[in-house]
Design an enzyme around this catalytic site. Structure first.
Site, PDB file in Angstrom:
ATOM      1  N   ARG A 170       0.830  -1.167   0.058  1.00 39.82           N
ATOM      2  CA  ARG A 170      -0.208  -0.137  -0.111  1.00 39.82           C
ATOM      3  C   ARG A 170       0.860   1.230   0.158  1.00 39.82           C
ATOM      4  NH1 ARG A 170      -2.530  -1.492   5.656  1.00 39.82           N
ATOM      5  NH2 ARG A 170      -0.232  -1.691   6.008  1.00 39.82           N
ATOM      6  N   CYS A 288      -4.361   2.256  -8.221  1.00 39.35           N
ATOM      7  CA  CYS A 288      -4.674   0.811  -8.276  1.00 39.35           C
ATOM      8  C   CYS A 288      -5.986   0.636  -8.515  1.00 39.35           C
ATOM      9  CB  CYS A 288      -3.940  -0.014  -7.399  1.00 39.35           C
ATOM     10  SG  CYS A 288      -2.097  -0.068  -7.382  1.00 39.35           S
TER      11      CYS A 288
HETATM   12  N1  LIG Z   1       1.478   1.946  -6.797  1.00 39.67           N
HETATM   13  C1  LIG Z   1       1.002   0.768  -6.085  1.00 39.67           C
HETATM   14  O1  LIG Z   1       0.745   1.145  -4.865  1.00 39.67           O
HETATM   15  C2  LIG Z   1       0.980  -0.408  -6.546  1.00 39.67           C
HETATM   16  C3  LIG Z   1       0.748  -1.418  -5.622  1.00 39.67           C
HETATM   17  C4  LIG Z   1       0.687  -2.804  -6.077  1.00 39.67           C
HETATM   18  C5  LIG Z   1       0.754  -2.975  -7.690  1.00 39.67           C
HETATM   19  N2  LIG Z   1       1.136  -1.802  -8.370  1.00 39.67           N
HETATM   20  C6  LIG Z   1       1.349  -2.225  -9.724  1.00 39.67           C
HETATM   21  O2  LIG Z   1       2.592  -2.198  -9.908  1.00 39.67           O
HETATM   22  C7  LIG Z   1       3.028  -1.550 -11.253  1.00 39.67           C
HETATM   23  C8  LIG Z   1       3.930  -0.274 -11.213  1.00 39.67           C
HETATM   24  O3  LIG Z   1       3.044   0.639 -10.486  1.00 39.67           O
HETATM   25  P1  LIG Z   1       3.747   2.131  -9.934  1.00 39.67           P
HETATM   26  O4  LIG Z   1       2.867   2.906  -9.071  1.00 39.67           O
HETATM   27  O5  LIG Z   1       5.235   1.595  -9.269  1.00 39.67           O
HETATM   28  O6  LIG Z   1       4.279   2.767 -11.322  1.00 39.67           O
HETATM   29  P2  LIG Z   1       4.839   4.031 -11.462  1.00 39.67           P
HETATM   30  O7  LIG Z   1       3.978   4.779 -12.730  1.00 39.67           O
HETATM   31  O8  LIG Z   1       4.997   4.743 -10.136  1.00 39.67           O
HETATM   32  O9  LIG Z   1       6.264   3.635 -12.178  1.00 39.67           O
HETATM   33  C9  LIG Z   1       6.802   3.124 -13.270  1.00 39.67           C
HETATM   34  C10 LIG Z   1       7.943   3.339 -13.293  1.00 39.67           C
HETATM   35  O10 LIG Z   1       8.627   2.600 -14.752  1.00 39.67           O
HETATM   36  C11 LIG Z   1       9.163   3.306 -15.468  1.00 39.67           C
HETATM   37  N3  LIG Z   1       9.384   2.896 -16.966  1.00 39.67           N
HETATM   38  C12 LIG Z   1       8.386   3.103 -17.877  1.00 39.67           C
HETATM   39  N4  LIG Z   1       8.554   2.516 -19.019  1.00 39.67           N
HETATM   40  C13 LIG Z   1       9.894   2.041 -18.796  1.00 39.67           C
HETATM   41  C14 LIG Z   1      10.921   1.360 -19.643  1.00 39.67           C
HETATM   42  N5  LIG Z   1      10.424   1.020 -20.842  1.00 39.67           N
HETATM   43  N6  LIG Z   1      11.842   0.970 -19.024  1.00 39.67           N
HETATM   44  C15 LIG Z   1      12.349   1.445 -17.864  1.00 39.67           C
HETATM   45  N7  LIG Z   1      11.618   1.891 -16.958  1.00 39.67           N
HETATM   46  C16 LIG Z   1      10.188   2.455 -17.494  1.00 39.67           C
HETATM   47  C17 LIG Z   1       8.739   4.906 -15.476  1.00 39.67           C
HETATM   48  O11 LIG Z   1       9.637   5.813 -15.684  1.00 39.67           O
HETATM   49  C18 LIG Z   1       8.304   4.893 -13.784  1.00 39.67           C
HETATM   50  O12 LIG Z   1       9.545   5.276 -13.104  1.00 39.67           O
HETATM   51  C19 LIG Z   1       1.639  -1.200 -11.911  1.00 39.67           C
HETATM   52  O13 LIG Z   1       1.349  -2.258 -12.837  1.00 39.67           O
HETATM   53  C20 LIG Z   1       0.566  -1.107 -10.815  1.00 39.67           C
HETATM   54  O14 LIG Z   1      -0.693  -1.278 -11.282  1.00 39.67           O
HETATM   55  C21 LIG Z   1       1.092  -0.634  -7.814  1.00 39.67           C
END
Ligand SMILES: NC(=O)c1ccc[n+]([C@@H]2O[C@H](COP(=O)([O-])OP(=O)(O)OC[C@H]3O[C@@H](n4cnc5c(N)ncnc54)[C@H](O)[C@@H]3O)[C@@H](O)[C@H]2O)c1
Length: 458
Positions: A170, A288
């Site tokens: 979370r 999410c």
């Molecule tokens: N945020 C949450 O609380 C949470 C919780 C559980 C699951 N998730 C899942 O985890 C995943 C990531 O979520 P997040 O919130 O961390 O995303 P985010 O948007 O905060 O981060 C994604 C990162 O990926 C990088 N990125 C994009 N394309 C790239 C590439 N080709 N090469 C290298 N880096 C690249 C971006 O620059 C960014 O820093 C999602 O699928 C989300 O649904 C998120």
């Protein structure tokens, strides 16, 4: 073990930092150069309690590095985590183009020994096999051969396996959640890959960095790829439904004169129900729940099943976000020309994430109705971020916010909002009305400070 985490957002960065803290040798890759530079200088691009300290200590002991060079990350890692974003498309489906780009890139750089490619991003059901295919396409592209013969595909595919390892952290307690998980889910069909993932997580399973080390080992759920992918969607859909359920009960409480906080306590003590996710308010948001529930509805549609309950969960939430505006209309009648102050903007406390925050819908609706909107949020004030906030005057402290307001709406239950100087704030307002959008404030305290207090469902 040698780990590469691709994508350093809330999930990737926290995963990389925590795994390095547990003794693994981690390279984090991101294609955002500015972000990588910031992290190389020891700063975190996101706000998450405890993250910065752990990041520093892992960097100092050289177990954590940051780069934009995917090739370097891929050749370093025995385990390659894909943790890039999967934002929603306007249709409700997940946008998987970032996962696709990374999978292709991994394929293009894949060499050396056996690797486990881990889908940590929340990806549509069936993505495990899809990632395998894209990686193979990437390999073929590098070799400039079309891998059509099944023998050559088999040869390449022997070099890696894909595992689904959904993330349940979370925002706001991401580090704590990573070290104290309720379970770890691993989906895949390769014993070798599952064994490597189990070894990677052994310190977590044995609660090496947990708050309560005396607890039994963390349960490990080992299953097939699709079931692991579905576990993530089902978990978020259930939690969102639980909140929409109590919000629906709150709306009925409002009409019949019951108090939803008492009702939630009364039902939450039933061990079959539990007291978590039963706080009525102005609805769920964030990066999410909205996208994951929509994506599950969309998947069901693809398979000719209408997910009626989940559609209602979304619709109840959409209306609930605007319930604060309806309460303002009941109280102030005409909103045109009135000034409304929002206490909090982020979708929940202890995060700087504004993605799909209920505040954004409230701001849009108030602006549409002609009200002037001001806001104060501790993290927004601190970081100066203004993304999506063009219709709001962002104040630097709660008293400046109250000054000249016709009503306040508590949008985010930041802890510090419980102890504001409400008497002072009431004295600065045109009309001391407080809509408590999270049923978080102390009604008696506000009323004795001169406020008219209005909660949700009480
Ligand atoms: N945020 C949450 O609380 C949470 C919780 C559980 C699951 N998730 C899942 O985890 C995943 C990531 O979520 P997040 O919130 O961390 O995303 P985010 O948007 O905060 O981060 C994604 C990162 O990926 C990088 N990125 C994009 N394309 C790239 C590439 N080709 N090469 C290298 N880096 C690249 C971006 O620059 C960014 O820093 C999602 O699928 C989300 O649904 C998120």
């Amino acid at each position: 073990m040698r780990v590469c985490v691709i994508g350093t957002g809330y999930v990737g960065l926290v995963t990389g930092v925590c795994l390095s803290h547990l003794g693994h040798d981690v390279i984090c890759v991101d294609n955002n150069e500015e972000k990588v530079k910031l992290m190389q200088s020891g700063q975190t691009p996101i706000f998450e309690p405890g993250l910065s300290e752990l990041m520093h200590s892992s960097m100092e002991s050289s177990r954590l590095h940051f780069t934009t060079d995917l090739g370097k990350g891929v050749s370093h890692g025995e385990i390659l985590f894909i943790a890039v974003g999967t934002p929603p498309l306007p249709t409700g489906e997940s946008d998987t183009r970032y996962v696709e780009a990374v999978a292709k890139g991994i394929g293009e750089h894949l060499n050396g020994g056996y690797k486990v490619i881990v889908n940590k991003s929340t990806v549509p059901i069936g993505s495990g096999d899809w990632v395998r295919m894209i990686v193979l396409d990437g390999v073929a592209e590098r070799q400039q051969v079309k891998v059509t013969a099944s023998s050559s595909r088999e040869e390449i595919s022997a070099a890696f396996d894909v595992v689904s390892n959904p993330e349940f952290l979370r925002e706001g307690s991401a580090v704590y959640d990573t070290f104290n998980p309720d379970r770890i889910v691993l989906g895949g069909n390769s014993d070798r890959a599952i064994a490597m993932m189990t070894e990677l997580y052994e310190p977590l399973i044995q609660r090496q960095a947990a708050e309560d080390k005396s607890l039994p080992p963390v349960p490990l759920v080992v299953t097939d790829l699709s079931s692991a992918e579905m576990i993530k969607y089902a978990a978020n859909a259930f939690l969102a439904t639980k909140i929409s359920f109590i919000n629906e009960v709150a709306n009925i409480c409002d009409r019949v004169g019951a108090d939803v906080t008492q009702v939630a306590r009364g039902i939450g003590l039933d061990s079959r129900i539990g007291n978590k996710f039963l706080q009525a308010g102005i609805g769920w948001g964030g990066s999410c729940f909205p996208k994951d529930v929509s994506a599950l509805v969309h998947t069901a549609d693809d398979y000719n099943y209408e997910a009626q309950l989940l559609k209602s969960t979304i619709e109840v939430n959409r209306r609930q976000r605007l319930s604060a505006v309806e309460k303002l209309q009941q109280e102030l009648k005409i909103l045109k020309g009135k000034t409304v102050g929002l206490l909090g903007l982020t979708f929940k406390p202890n995060t700087d994430d504004m993605r799909d925050a209920p505040a954004l819908d409230i701001i849009a609706q108030l602006s549409r109705l002609g009200a002037k909107v001001k806001a104060y949020d501790p993290i927004v004030a601190q970081s100066g971020m203004r993304h999506g906030l063009s219709d709001v005057i962002v104040e630097t402290d709660p008293e400046r916010l109250a000054d000249g307001c016709d009503a306040l709406v508590l949008v985010t239950d930041w802890k510090e909002f419980a102890d504001l100087d409400f008497a002072k704030m009431a004295s600065l307002m045109n009309n001391p009305v407080a809509i408590d959008g999270r049923n978080f404030l102390n009604r008696d305290k506000l009323e004795s400070a001169g406020f008219r207090y209005i909660g949700i469902g009480r």
